[in-house]
Design a protein around this motif. Structure first.
Motif, PDB file in Angstrom:
ATOM      1  N   PRO A 111      -4.614  -0.999  -2.642  1.00  7.27           N
ATOM      2  CA  PRO A 111      -4.598  -2.277  -3.362  1.00  7.27           C
ATOM      3  C   PRO A 111      -4.096  -3.438  -2.502  1.00  7.27           C
ATOM      4  CG  PRO A 111      -3.776  -0.532  -4.771  1.00  7.27           C
ATOM      5  CD  PRO A 111      -3.901   0.053  -3.396  1.00  7.27           C
ATOM      6  N   ASP A 112      -3.019  -3.202  -1.758  1.00  5.18           N
ATOM      7  CA  ASP A 112      -2.491  -4.263  -0.899  1.00  5.18           C
ATOM      8  C   ASP A 112      -3.474  -4.623   0.209  1.00  5.18           C
ATOM      9  OD1 ASP A 112      -0.164  -4.403  -2.354  1.00  5.18           O
ATOM     10  OD2 ASP A 112       0.961  -3.061  -1.032  1.00  5.18           O
ATOM     11  N   THR A 113      -4.136  -3.599   0.777  1.00  4.24           N
ATOM     12  CA  THR A 113      -5.106  -3.842   1.846  1.00  4.24           C
ATOM     13  C   THR A 113      -6.271  -4.679   1.339  1.00  4.24           C
ATOM     14  OG1 THR A 113      -4.528  -1.730   2.878  1.00  4.24           O
ATOM     15  CG2 THR A 113      -6.593  -2.752   3.564  1.00  4.24           C
ATOM     16  N   LEU A 114      -6.813  -4.305   0.186  1.00  2.00           N
ATOM     17  CA  LEU A 114      -7.936  -5.044  -0.388  1.00  2.00           C
ATOM     18  C   LEU A 114      -7.529  -6.475  -0.715  1.00  2.00           C
ATOM     19  CD1 LEU A 114     -10.730  -5.373  -1.602  1.00  2.00           C
ATOM     20  CD2 LEU A 114      -9.890  -4.260  -3.691  1.00  2.00           C
ATOM     21  N   ARG A 115      -6.386  -6.635  -1.359  1.00  2.00           N
ATOM     22  CA  ARG A 115      -5.941  -7.977  -1.744  1.00  2.00           C
ATOM     23  C   ARG A 115      -5.696  -8.844  -0.509  1.00  2.00           C
ATOM     24  NH1 ARG A 115      -2.712  -6.271  -5.112  1.00  2.00           N
ATOM     25  NH2 ARG A 115      -0.861  -6.119  -3.804  1.00  2.00           N
ATOM     26  N   SER A 116      -5.110  -8.252   0.526  1.00  2.00           N
ATOM     27  CA  SER A 116      -4.838  -9.005   1.756  1.00  2.00           C
ATOM     28  C   SER A 116      -6.126  -9.498   2.402  1.00  2.00           C
ATOM     29  CB  SER A 116      -4.055  -8.117   2.728  1.00  2.00           C
ATOM     30  OG  SER A 116      -3.863  -8.778   3.960  1.00  2.00           O
ATOM     31  N   TRP A 117      -7.132  -8.622   2.487  1.00  2.00           N
ATOM     32  CA  TRP A 117      -8.400  -9.034   3.095  1.00  2.00           C
ATOM     33  C   TRP A 117      -9.132 -10.061   2.231  1.00  2.00           C
ATOM     34  CZ3 TRP A 117     -10.130  -9.036   7.754  1.00  2.00           C
ATOM     35  CH2 TRP A 117      -9.708  -8.078   8.674  1.00  2.00           C
ATOM     36  N   ARG A 118      -9.063  -9.902   0.909  1.00  2.00           N
ATOM     37  CA  ARG A 118      -9.729 -10.876   0.035  1.00  2.00           C
ATOM     38  C   ARG A 118      -9.142 -12.264   0.243  1.00  2.00           C
ATOM     39  NH1 ARG A 118      -8.341 -13.127  -4.580  1.00  2.00           N
ATOM     40  NH2 ARG A 118      -6.728 -11.611  -5.136  1.00  2.00           N
ATOM     41  N   LYS A 119      -7.813 -12.335   0.329  1.00  2.00           N
ATOM     42  CA  LYS A 119      -7.169 -13.632   0.528  1.00  2.00           C
ATOM     43  C   LYS A 119      -7.432 -14.169   1.927  1.00  2.00           C
ATOM     44  CE  LYS A 119      -3.528 -12.924  -2.910  1.00  2.00           C
ATOM     45  NZ  LYS A 119      -2.061 -12.791  -3.148  1.00  2.00           N
ATOM     46  N   ALA A 120      -7.467 -13.281   2.920  1.00  2.00           N
ATOM     47  CA  ALA A 120      -7.737 -13.718   4.290  1.00  2.00           C
ATOM     48  C   ALA A 120      -9.130 -14.321   4.406  1.00  2.00           C
ATOM     49  CB  ALA A 120      -7.593 -12.541   5.253  1.00  2.00           C
ATOM     50  N   ARG A 121     -10.069 -13.772   3.626  1.00  2.00           N
ATOM     51  CA  ARG A 121     -11.443 -14.292   3.642  1.00  2.00           C
ATOM     52  C   ARG A 121     -11.638 -15.432   2.633  1.00  2.00           C
ATOM     53  NH1 ARG A 121     -11.603 -12.131   8.091  1.00  2.00           N
ATOM     54  NH2 ARG A 121     -13.062 -10.464   8.638  1.00  2.00           N
ATOM     55  N   SER A 163      -8.918 -13.526  16.065  1.00  2.00           N
ATOM     56  CA  SER A 163      -7.812 -12.856  15.384  1.00  2.00           C
ATOM     57  C   SER A 163      -8.029 -12.839  13.874  1.00  2.00           C
ATOM     58  CB  SER A 163      -6.490 -13.541  15.724  1.00  2.00           C
ATOM     59  OG  SER A 163      -5.419 -12.935  15.026  1.00  2.00           O
ATOM     60  N   ALA A 164      -8.438 -13.975  13.323  1.00  2.00           N
ATOM     61  CA  ALA A 164      -8.667 -14.056  11.881  1.00  2.00           C
ATOM     62  C   ALA A 164      -9.779 -13.108  11.447  1.00  2.00           C
ATOM     63  CB  ALA A 164      -9.004 -15.490  11.484  1.00  2.00           C
ATOM     64  N   ALA A 165     -10.831 -12.999  12.254  1.00  2.00           N
ATOM     65  CA  ALA A 165     -11.952 -12.122  11.920  1.00  2.00           C
ATOM     66  C   ALA A 165     -11.524 -10.670  11.871  1.00  2.00           C
ATOM     67  CB  ALA A 165     -13.078 -12.297  12.936  1.00  2.00           C
ATOM     68  N   GLN A 166     -10.469 -10.329  12.623  1.00  4.03           N
ATOM     69  CA  GLN A 166      -9.983  -8.948  12.681  1.00  4.03           C
ATOM     70  C   GLN A 166      -8.761  -8.725  11.798  1.00  4.03           C
ATOM     71  OE1 GLN A 166      -9.951  -7.342  16.865  1.00  4.03           O
ATOM     72  NE2 GLN A 166     -10.712  -9.391  17.356  1.00  4.03           N
ATOM     73  N   GLY A 167      -8.434  -9.710  10.989  1.00  5.57           N
ATOM     74  CA  GLY A 167      -7.313  -9.554  10.068  1.00  5.57           C
ATOM     75  C   GLY A 167      -5.959  -9.854  10.665  1.00  5.57           C
ATOM     76  N   GLY A 168      -5.948 -10.501  11.837  1.00  2.00           N
ATOM     77  CA  GLY A 168      -4.689 -10.831  12.498  1.00  2.00           C
ATOM     78  C   GLY A 168      -4.360  -9.836  13.592  1.00  2.00           C
ATOM     79  N   VAL A 169      -4.428 -10.298  14.838  1.00  2.52           N
ATOM     80  CA  VAL A 169      -4.117  -9.448  15.996  1.00  2.52           C
ATOM     81  C   VAL A 169      -2.972 -10.120  16.748  1.00  2.52           C
ATOM     82  CG1 VAL A 169      -5.009  -8.397  18.114  1.00  2.52           C
ATOM     83  CG2 VAL A 169      -6.539  -8.750  16.158  1.00  2.52           C
ATOM     84  N   PRO A 170      -1.770  -9.539  16.716  1.00  5.52           N
ATOM     85  CA  PRO A 170      -0.605 -10.198  17.328  1.00  5.52           C
ATOM     86  C   PRO A 170      -0.824 -10.633  18.766  1.00  5.52           C
ATOM     87  CG  PRO A 170       0.105  -8.326  16.017  1.00  5.52           C
ATOM     88  CD  PRO A 170      -1.394  -8.280  16.046  1.00  5.52           C
ATOM     89  N   ARG A 171      -1.493  -9.809  19.546  1.00  9.72           N
ATOM     90  CA  ARG A 171      -1.715 -10.146  20.957  1.00  9.72           C
ATOM     91  C   ARG A 171      -2.569 -11.411  21.086  1.00  9.72           C
ATOM     92  NH1 ARG A 171      -0.318 -10.340  26.184  1.00  9.72           N
ATOM     93  NH2 ARG A 171      -1.878  -9.576  27.632  1.00  9.72           N
ATOM     94  N   LEU A 172      -3.612 -11.527  20.271  1.00 12.07           N
ATOM     95  CA  LEU A 172      -4.450 -12.720  20.304  1.00 12.07           C
ATOM     96  C   LEU A 172      -3.690 -13.929  19.775  1.00 12.07           C
ATOM     97  CD1 LEU A 172      -7.914 -11.334  19.087  1.00 12.07           C
ATOM     98  CD2 LEU A 172      -7.004 -11.460  21.414  1.00 12.07           C
ATOM     99  N   ASP A 173      -2.910 -13.724  18.720  1.00  7.73           N
ATOM    100  CA  ASP A 173      -2.134 -14.828  18.148  1.00  7.73           C
ATOM    101  C   ASP A 173      -1.104 -15.357  19.148  1.00  7.73           C
ATOM    102  OD1 ASP A 173      -3.512 -14.615  15.754  1.00  7.73           O
ATOM    103  OD2 ASP A 173      -2.046 -13.266  14.854  1.00  7.73           O
ATOM    104  N   MET A 174      -0.484 -14.442  19.887  1.00  8.59           N
ATOM    105  CA  MET A 174       0.509 -14.850  20.883  1.00  8.59           C
ATOM    106  C   MET A 174      -0.144 -15.688  21.982  1.00  8.59           C
ATOM    107  SD  MET A 174       3.103 -12.482  23.159  1.00  8.59           S
ATOM    108  CE  MET A 174       1.753 -11.645  24.006  1.00  8.59           C
ATOM    109  N   ALA A 175      -1.319 -15.254  22.444  1.00 11.67           N
ATOM    110  CA  ALA A 175      -2.024 -16.006  23.478  1.00 11.67           C
ATOM    111  C   ALA A 175      -2.467 -17.367  22.953  1.00 11.67           C
ATOM    112  CB  ALA A 175      -3.222 -15.208  23.980  1.00 11.67           C
ATOM    113  N   ALA A 176      -2.937 -17.413  21.701  1.00 16.29           N
ATOM    114  CA  ALA A 176      -3.364 -18.684  21.116  1.00 16.29           C
ATOM    115  C   ALA A 176      -2.187 -19.658  21.007  1.00 16.29           C
ATOM    116  CB  ALA A 176      -3.978 -18.443  19.743  1.00 16.29           C
ATOM    117  N   ALA A 177      -1.031 -19.155  20.610  1.00 14.22           N
ATOM    118  CA  ALA A 177       0.148 -20.018  20.502  1.00 14.22           C
ATOM    119  C   ALA A 177       0.563 -20.546  21.872  1.00 14.22           C
ATOM    120  CB  ALA A 177       1.294 -19.246  19.859  1.00 14.22           C
ATOM    121  N   HIS A 178       0.492 -19.684  22.872  1.00 15.30           N
ATOM    122  CA  HIS A 178       0.849 -20.100  24.235  1.00 15.30           C
ATOM    123  C   HIS A 178      -0.080 -21.212  24.717  1.00 15.30           C
ATOM    124  CE1 HIS A 178       2.250 -19.564  28.421  1.00 15.30           C
ATOM    125  NE2 HIS A 178       0.988 -19.795  28.743  1.00 15.30           N
TER     126      HIS A 178
END
Length: 250
Positions: free
Chosen positions: A5-15, A166-181
């Motif tokens: 349930p949490d996985t489905l709800r998280s992806w629905r909101k992310a999309r 990152s958003a397309a993959q549901g959030g990837v910390p490594r990509l998010d860190m590089a984007a912030a940098h």
């Protein structure tokens, strides 16, 4: 099953789907979707397929959703060196080779180089990048910015691409860190609009202006292949074209 349930709800909101929008897309009632998100109903593998299609989930996320619902993962994540990947490696090698005299590389979801052609090896070698290395490490290093004339522009567009991936993959910390940098570099000055933003690289007395295109496989059924991207570099001016041709000469 408690995680589904949490996985489905998280992806629905992310999309950015409402329950009504997703239920309509999947052709189910809002009531049933609500029951799936609260754990009062159990999904079938076929329903998870339909949800994955509607939410445009990458294959590894579909595996996770299946596991969280109590089913076995469906999509393999084959090693690049496995025998079953021989025709895939051959196809990628063909794409990279026929692109010469221009550079071309194949990268995975974390921008690690899986394959490169001869010209790319010559171009990236002095930058410390070869097969197995990640372009993210290069882009976050102190080594690259002084070599790129239009670093603010390149960093800005790279950060945007990383956030989208990152958003397309549901959030990837490594990509998010590089984007912030890269976002910390600051916004580039607004110049006249161009068809593409080239990367203008200076290495010694050589100046290269190049832009890229991205390709991916159209019908992946493997997690590794689903994340593979082929990046082709093209010269943005005649001087760069001639330099690439010189680099490719035997």
């Amino acid at each position: 099953m408690t995680q589904f349930p949490d996985t489905l709800r998280s992806w629905r909101k992310a999309r950015r789907f409402s329950q009504l929008q997703l239920a309509t897309e999947v052709e189910m009632s809002v009531r049933h979707l609500s029951f799936l998100e609260t754990g009062r109903a159990r999904p079938s593998p076929q329903m998870i397929d339909r949800l994955g299609d509607a939410l445009q989930l990458p294959l590894d996320a579909r595996n996770t959703m299946l596991l969280h619902a109590g089913f076995a993962a469906r999509y393999a994540a084959r090693d690049w060196a496995e025998a079953e990947m021989v025709p895939i490696r051959a196809a990628v090698t063909h794409m990279l080779t026929v692109h010469e005299p221009y550079p071309a590389i194949a990268i995975d979801r974390l921008w690690s180089v899986q394959q490169m052609n001869r010209v790319a090896a010559v171009l990236f070698g002095p930058l410390g990048v070869g097969v197995g290395d990640s372009l993210l490490d290069l882009m976050m290093s102190d080594h690259l910015p002084p070599l790129v004339e239009n670093w603010a522009e390149v960093a800005h567009h790279a950060a945007h691409r990383l956030r989208l991936e990152s958003a397309a993959q549901g959030g990837v910390p490594r990509l998010d860190m590089a984007a912030a940098h890269l976002s910390a570099v600051g916004k580039p000055r607004r110049e006249a609009l161009q068809p593409v933003i080239p990367t203008v690289l200076r290495m010694g007395d050589q100046r290269l202006a190049m832009f890229t295109t991205l390709s991916q496989f159209g019908t992946p059924e493997d997690v590794t292949l689903d994340a593979l991207r082929v990046e082709l570099y093209f010269p943005a001016d005649q001087a760069t074209r001639e330099l690439f041709e010189a680099l490719a000469a035997p």
